[in-house]
Write an enzyme that holds these catalytic residues in place. Structure first.
Site, PDB file in Angstrom:
ATOM      1  N   ASP A  19      -3.470   0.412  -7.045  1.00 61.48           N
ATOM      2  CA  ASP A  19      -2.664  -0.198  -5.775  1.00 61.48           C
ATOM      3  C   ASP A  19      -2.237  -2.038  -6.532  1.00 61.48           C
ATOM      4  O   ASP A  19      -1.569  -2.542  -6.207  1.00 61.48           O
ATOM      5  CB  ASP A  19      -2.758  -0.243  -5.011  1.00 61.48           C
ATOM      6  CG  ASP A  19      -3.342   1.618  -3.882  1.00 61.48           C
ATOM      7  OD1 ASP A  19      -3.106   1.849  -5.130  1.00 61.48           O
ATOM      8  OD2 ASP A  19      -3.244   1.206  -2.473  1.00 61.48           O
TER       9      ASP A  19
ATOM     10  N   LYS B 187      14.703  -0.414   0.216  1.00 63.27           N
ATOM     11  CA  LYS B 187      14.589  -0.150  -1.045  1.00 63.27           C
ATOM     12  C   LYS B 187      14.910   0.912  -0.633  1.00 63.27           C
ATOM     13  O   LYS B 187      15.070   2.379  -0.518  1.00 63.27           O
ATOM     14  CB  LYS B 187      13.352   0.127  -0.355  1.00 63.27           C
ATOM     15  CG  LYS B 187      12.343  -1.364  -0.322  1.00 63.27           C
ATOM     16  CD  LYS B 187      10.635  -1.373  -0.432  1.00 63.27           C
ATOM     17  CE  LYS B 187      10.614  -0.655   0.728  1.00 63.27           C
ATOM     18  NZ  LYS B 187       8.667  -0.938   1.247  1.00 63.27           N
TER      19      LYS B 187
ATOM     20  N   TYR C  60     -11.068   6.229   2.054  1.00 61.54           N
ATOM     21  CA  TYR C  60     -10.538   6.960   1.584  1.00 61.54           C
ATOM     22  C   TYR C  60     -10.187   7.134   0.250  1.00 61.54           C
ATOM     23  O   TYR C  60     -10.760   6.743  -0.875  1.00 61.54           O
ATOM     24  CB  TYR C  60      -8.991   7.467   2.488  1.00 61.54           C
ATOM     25  CG  TYR C  60      -7.934   6.497   1.313  1.00 61.54           C
ATOM     26  CD1 TYR C  60      -6.931   6.355   0.641  1.00 61.54           C
ATOM     27  CD2 TYR C  60      -7.858   4.627   1.784  1.00 61.54           C
ATOM     28  CE1 TYR C  60      -5.976   6.092   0.184  1.00 61.54           C
ATOM     29  CE2 TYR C  60      -7.149   4.323   0.825  1.00 61.54           C
ATOM     30  CZ  TYR C  60      -6.540   4.278  -0.251  1.00 61.54           C
ATOM     31  OH  TYR C  60      -5.686   3.325  -0.679  1.00 61.54           O
TER      32      TYR C  60
ATOM     33  N   ALA D 201      17.570  -1.484  -4.725  1.00 60.57           N
ATOM     34  CA  ALA D 201      17.427  -2.333  -3.061  1.00 60.57           C
ATOM     35  C   ALA D 201      18.131  -3.277  -2.713  1.00 60.57           C
ATOM     36  O   ALA D 201      19.273  -3.859  -3.661  1.00 60.57           O
ATOM     37  CB  ALA D 201      16.172  -3.005  -3.307  1.00 60.57           C
TER      38      ALA D 201
ATOM     39  N   ASP E 246       3.952  -2.554  -1.793  1.00 61.14           N
ATOM     40  CA  ASP E 246       3.630  -3.514  -1.254  1.00 61.14           C
ATOM     41  C   ASP E 246       3.460  -4.519  -1.664  1.00 61.14           C
ATOM     42  O   ASP E 246       3.849  -5.803  -1.663  1.00 61.14           O
ATOM     43  CB  ASP E 246       1.549  -3.206  -1.154  1.00 61.14           C
ATOM     44  CG  ASP E 246       1.530  -2.258   0.286  1.00 61.14           C
ATOM     45  OD1 ASP E 246       2.600  -2.225   1.093  1.00 61.14           O
ATOM     46  OD2 ASP E 246       0.712  -1.565  -0.340  1.00 61.14           O
TER      47      ASP E 246
END
Length: 351
Positions: free
Chosen positions: A307, A239, A102, A245, A271
């Protein structure tokens, strides 16, 4: 690695097994529309493999299980994820289906200007099923981490996740990140995403869900409403973005505010949060510290362009997680904070 089908040998037990699709991602060289970006840098992306890489960086024994094509992109994924210290021995190579890829823009995913172009239809990962995966390897962790992305990929993938979230004696602790992706479910044709995800989450022991996901998917507002809809998991983590959270653990409710972070890119934080919470869970930390470790790992991801980010040294993260509420509230983390911490730790160890 074998080309297809389950193996007969039982794998070593690890701390965490993460199952799901990982893809090669192409990051833009400059901001702007995909139509205008002249070049891209290759990286890796995938919710479950992201969690695996962060946990391995934090010192845990981790195995990623998935399927990739018997192609160059598949080679890159296996090598790159393995380079993070993740066991990739149970990854399947598919000679007939490609590795998913992607492209995305550099903007914040929360804005209308953000674009993502997926090329994952018919990917090797979409062929994951109870018949094509090594279920012994999948169940070989103290924790099995799954996400709601996998069941959206195909009917076979949904069947696999249903099997893995079925409550049976002797199964590992099942961690499930809802990860509602409306676009994936819109094209899926094998179930209504919100209903499927709610049902799967009810079978897990530990569930992560964003309050925005809960609102958009299930029409639920506030952590208490989410808990009322999901009473089955032993631990539920809601979250709340920059607010913080909230964790429900049995009858206990624990909320921890998020850190002040100088954000470089708002990607990968969810993540990383899950990895931090899981790391502290494996080390039997109190729930408040589990949430704080989640926030610290998220802060590491938010202060880098991609990421994945190197996690803070475990000792330093433990010290930050143990701060009193006033000191925690004063923390502000910016780019390079994990590297600076690593250098400080090395200076302490070096006479």
């Amino acid at each position: 690695m074998t080309v297809d089908g389950p193996r007969s040998t039982a794998p070593d037990v690890v701390d965490v097994v993460a199952l799901g699709e990982s893809m090669v991602t192409f990051l833009p060289s400059v901001p702007g529309r995909l139509a205008d970006v002249p070049s891209f840098e290759r990286a890796i992306g995938g919710a479950e493999s992201n969690v695996a890489c962060v946990l391995a960086g934090a010192g845990h024994a981790v195995r990623w299980v998935g399927r990739v094509g018997a192609d160059g992109f598949g080679d890159h994924l296996v090598e790159a994820i393995g380079a993070h210290g993740v066991d990739v021995s149970a990854v399947r190579r598919d000679p007939a289906r490609p590795t998913g890829i992607y492209f995305r823009t550099a903007g914040d995913r929360a804005t209308d200007a953000h674009e993502v172009a997926y090329y994952r239809a018919g990917s090797a990962a979409s062929a994951m099923s109870t018949g094509t995966m090594d279920l012994d390897a999948v169940r070989s962790g103290r924790v099995l981490h799954l996400s709601g992305i996998t069941p959206a990929l195909s009917a076979d993938c949904l069947g696999l996740v249903r099997e893995l979230t079925a409550r049976r004696p002797g199964r590992p602790l099942v961690s499930f990140d809802v990860n509602h992706r409306p676009g994936l479910w819109r094209d899926a044709g094998h179930g209504h995403g919100p209903e499927v995800l709610l049902d799967l989450a009810r079978g897990a022991d530990l569930v992560f869900v964003g309050d925005d996901e809960a609102r958009d998917a299930w029409g639920l507002t506030g952590p208490e409403a989410v808990r009322a809809a999901l009473p089955e998991p032993e631990v539920l983590v809601v979250k709340q973005g920059a607010t913080g959270a909230t964790a429900f653990h049995g009858d206990q409710v624990t909320s921890v505010p998020a850190l002040h972070v100088d954000v470089v890119a708002a990607v990968g934080a969810g993540d990383a949060f899950a990895a931090g919470f899981l790391s502290a869970t494996l080390r039997e930390k109190p729930v408040r510290e589990r949430l704080r470790h989640g926030h610290l790992m998220a802060a590491a991801a938010l202060t880098v362009p991609g990421d994945l980010a190197a996690p803070p040294a475990r000792g330093h993260a433990d010290r930050l997680a143990a701060l009193d509420d006033t000191a925690w509230g004063r923390l502000r983390l910016g780019p390079g904070w994990t590297q600076a911490d690593a250098r400080a730790e090395e200076e302490v160890r070096t006479p």
